[in-house]
Enzyme design. Structure first.
Site, PDB file in Angstrom:
ATOM      1  N   ASP A 430      21.954   2.935 -38.661  1.00 43.09           N
ATOM      2  CA  ASP A 430      21.085   3.800 -37.682  1.00 43.09           C
ATOM      3  C   ASP A 430      22.203   4.538 -36.882  1.00 43.09           C
ATOM      4  OD1 ASP A 430      19.096   5.265 -36.947  1.00 43.09           O
ATOM      5  OD2 ASP A 430      18.200   3.320 -36.406  1.00 43.09           O
ATOM      6  N   GLU A 433      24.834   9.513 -34.087  1.00 46.00           N
ATOM      7  CA  GLU A 433      24.667  10.739 -33.504  1.00 46.00           C
ATOM      8  C   GLU A 433      25.240  10.794 -31.847  1.00 46.00           C
ATOM      9  OE1 GLU A 433      21.852  10.006 -36.061  1.00 46.00           O
ATOM     10  OE2 GLU A 433      21.879   9.325 -34.071  1.00 46.00           O
ATOM     11  N   ASP A 497      13.308  10.199 -37.314  1.00 45.54           N
ATOM     12  CA  ASP A 497      12.160   9.838 -36.687  1.00 45.54           C
ATOM     13  C   ASP A 497      11.113  11.000 -36.537  1.00 45.54           C
ATOM     14  OD1 ASP A 497      13.452   7.660 -35.946  1.00 45.54           O
ATOM     15  OD2 ASP A 497      13.957   8.052 -33.897  1.00 45.54           O
TER      16      ASP A 497
END
Length: 762
Positions: A430, A433, A497
């Site tokens: 995950d 970024e 998401d």
């Protein structure tokens, strides 16, 4: 980035030096070097004005690259994307009489007008048709004084921000696709698109996966070979162009030509890297604990028992963030309060036949026992004064692992290896970024701005290689959120998401199809949506869609996604959908192997499969699942769905047939509106196709051949080769079946093998 105000005026504080002339050129092996300058009326025009050096190369047949450089003196610390290059296919001809330079690479040509003040680049197909190019005022250097570095008192030495600007022509009716996982309209015309990885969810113009590659409906693609921020104005500044700008002194792009969209992807992935394969078990259903939900061993066991009681196949269980203690992400340790015997519990899960996945990220919170170790040994990204870069946005006082430091990589890997020893099979990589840019430095001296997007590639590569070093080639996989060009070699990626709405389900599909036009062959979404709690109708419709994605994971934020929470009818839908996906395993493995070879994704925008049917270019609410199955997800609570059935093409005759009712057929080139209950949806079988299935499979990794069936729709034109892939080694073919229409045109023959054939359609 926009630099102009309409066609004639520049924004205040901006100056663009447009190249209009080829001053001189030289050739060297398969490379052309050009010196470009401004309009030349007399020798005095060579003074006090810039030049741009252009280099033309061909790294692969059918691919031509152009690199423009303003100032060449800057230190280049990278990073750079890896490109696969071969030589020996470019042909150069410079006709000094006509002032035309012709550079050819297979079916692609670049023509440059070298006549005085007549600069023009035109990329052409083999038949001479213009694809794109640089017309009047389309190659330039931008000097922008709208920067805090600019001081008027510095006079002629006042600093300006420099940009390289390359504007590529678009033709009438031309559409542009790709540019990574973008959740807006599938065709990017009219959009401003910045290549800059951000955690922005799925309902904005930000994206987790920025890939500076676009595909045109006109028969070519463009890859911008720049690891930093790339800004594209796709008919949003000049309505006849794609304007591409990067900060700095150079820009390089490659035009990729092919016979059709699949051929473009084949050439693009030959250049940037072929997609890797994944183990067969990964195509089974994944269940997660969800994000902020409270869970412990008892909770997880209850979920697993519920799946077993309801006969719902489940292949992978994923532990999301809170398998570790809060504030300590990542320390790679199970929270002993929730899992007092983690090793024993993982063993018990494995005894149930489950694979195990755990969530990780590349950050280390200050409360983690690993923080001091990483700080002491220099394993984190640093400020320029050698202090550790930290912030509180996500984990309190968190630092970021510096994957340019080999020692930091070994340290990080050691914790992954320890988890694999415990029984962990996969990692959800995950984040990656939120990577800082200003006032920092990397161990290897990389340019921080260019590392922002590239960091995700390093992170995923390191974890993927650690997994595959243990389990073997094509046997490990990630569940990654962010990526960069070349990341197709480190699958799988999921959409991030999304909200729990029909609109978010549709935008997720658009994002996945957009990414898979950039060399990625696998993709997943959070079934049911991530944010919020889905109503039962949405849950069931997303289950139908998610189980016809390459990978299928039930995941949410603050609520669980086990089906019976939403009603037992949801359990029935989930069971039916996952069993259908498992029986499709031979087909999925075969299609994935094709994607590994040539870059064709498992989920395909319709025009990728039917480029001659012009109606397909505007459709982004349905897709092909492999080459044979048309899927139209239902995006409404009442079950109504309108979908288009393409013209099959390639000489195929007959009609499309419903997966659920073989007596129900559809004409190609027509629109249909239907209402479906939750036990069906539009899944159509292509005319003239052969689809291998196996209803006897209990799990995807079961024996492929025992119980094999071939679903044949209509009359076959010629011979079809069906590859049966080994589920234990997904890059290996067990058998090749030659299937053809019978000698009287009615029967079906399978050369030399006993396989049950199910003939449908006419």
């Amino acid at each position: 980035m926009k630099f102009t105000e309409g066609m004639w005026c520049l924004k205040e504080g901006v100056r663009i030096e447009w190249m209009s002339n080829v001053e001189r050129l030289r050739t060297e092996n398969e490379t052309v070097h050009l010196l470009l300058n401004k309009l030349q009326r007399h020798r005095g025009d060579t003074l006090n004005s810039p030049t741009i050096s252009a280099r033309v190369t061909s790294p692969q047949e059918g691919v031509i690259g152009v690199k423009f450089v303003h100032w060449a003196g800057k230190v280049d610390n990278g990073p750079h994307y890896h490109l696969n290059t071969v030589n020996g296919h470019a042909v150069i001809n410079h006709d000094k009489i006509t002032d035309q330079l012709d550079y050819r690479s297979g079916p692609l040509a670049l023509n440059v007008n070298t006549a005085a003040n007549a600069l023009d680049f035109v990329f052409r197909s083999q038949n001479g048709r213009k694809l794109t190019g640089h017309s009047f005022r389309s190659i330039g250097y931008v000097a922008d004084q709208r920067t805090n570095k600019h001081r008027y008192e510095d006079g002629i030495y006042a600093e300006k921000q420099g940009y390289m600007l390359a504007e590529l022509d678009l033709g009438v009716g031309e559409r542009v696709y790709g540019l990574g996982e973008r959740f807006g309209p599938l065709a990017k015309n009219g959009q401003t698109v910045d290549m800059w990885n951000e955690d922005g969810g799925t309902s904005s113009d930000l994206a987790y996966k920025n890939i500076p590659f676009y595909m045109s409906s006109k028969g070519y693609g463009v890859f911008i070979n720049h690891s930093g921020k790339v800004s594209l104005e796709v008919q949003s500044e000049r309505t006849t162009r794609v304007n591409i700008s990067v900060s700095g002194e150079e820009i390089e792009y490659f035009v990729v030509h092919g016979d059709d969209p699949k051929d473009i992807l084949r050439r693009y992935t030959a250049l940037t890297g072929r997609p890797a394969l994944v183990p067969s078990w990964s195509y089974n259903l994944w269940l997660t604990t969800s994000f902020t939900t409270n869970y412990d061993e008892q909770t997880v066991t209850g979920f697993l028992d519920g799946f077993k009681e309801r006969d719902i196949p489940l292949g992978v269980f994923h532990f999301d963030c809170f398998w570790m203690k809060s504030y300590q992400w990542c320390d790679f340790e199970f929270d002993e309060e929730m899992f007092p015997d983690a090793l024993g519990y993982l063993k018990r899960l494995k005894e149930r036949g489950l694979r195990i996945s755990v969530w990780i990220n590349p950050y280390v919170g200050q409360a983690s026992p690993l923080f001091e170790e990483g700080k002491k040994n220099g394993y984190f990204i640093k400020h320029t004064d050698d202090s550790v870069w930290q912030w509180d946005f996500w984990q309190a006082g968190m630092a970021v692992v510096d994957f340019t430091n080999p020692a930091a990589c070994d340290w990080y890997n050691s914790h992954l290896e320890r988890l694999m020893e415990m029984g962990v099979d996969s990692f959800k990589t995950d984040f990656a970024e939120r990577i800082p840019v200003k006032g920092i430095k990397y161990h290897d001296g990389s340019d921080p701005e260019r590392m922002h997007n590239y960091y995700a590639l390093l992170y995923n590569r390191k974890v993927y290689e650690t997994l595959n070093n243990r389990v073997g080639r094509n046997q490990g996989l990630l569940f990654a959120r962010s990526t960069a060009p070349g990341g197709q070699a480190y699958p799988v990626h999921w959409g991030g998401d999304c909200e729990s709405t029909f609109e978010a389900m549709a935008e997720s599909l658009r994002g996945g199809l957009s990414l898979m036009l950039c060399g990625y062959i696998f993709w997943a979404s959070d079934i049911g949506g991530f944010e919020g709690t889905p109503p039962p109708a949405l849950y069931k419709r997303w289950v139908q869609f998610g189980l016809l994605s390459s990978h299928s994971r039930l995941h949410g934020s603050s609520s669980f996604r086990v089906p019976w929470i939403y009603g037992e009818d949801c359990s029935v839908v989930l069971r039916d959908c996952i069993k259908r996906k498992i029986l499709l395993t031979p087909y999925i493995l075969s299609e994935a192997l094709c994607g590994h070879r040539d870059g064709t994704p498992l989920m395909r925008a319709l025009f990728l499969e039917f480029p001659r049917d012009l109606n397909t270019y505007a459709i982004d609410t349905q897709y092909m699942f492999g080459s044979n199955l048309l899927v139209a997800p239902v995006f409404s609570e009442d079950g109504e769905v309108t979908f288009y059935v393409p013209r099959a093409g390639d000489g195929a005759t007959g009609k499309w047939v419903s997966w659920f009712d073989h007596s129900k057929s559809y004409e190609g080139g027509q629109w249909y509106t239907e209402t479906h209950d939750f036990d069906t949806m539009p899944i159509l079988i292509r005319p003239g196709s052969v689809t291998p299935i196996n209803p006897k499979l209990k799990v995807p990794e079961d024996s492929a051949l025992e119980g094999m069936q071939l679903l044949v729709n209509g009359t076959l034109s010629g011979e079809t080769i069906i590859e049966i892939v080994d589920p234990s080694q997904t890059d290996q073919v067990l058998k090749r079946l030659r299937v053809s229409g019978g000698p009287d045109g009615n029967g079906v023959q399978v050369d030399g093998h006993e396989v049950e054939v199910i003939s449908i359609g006419q």
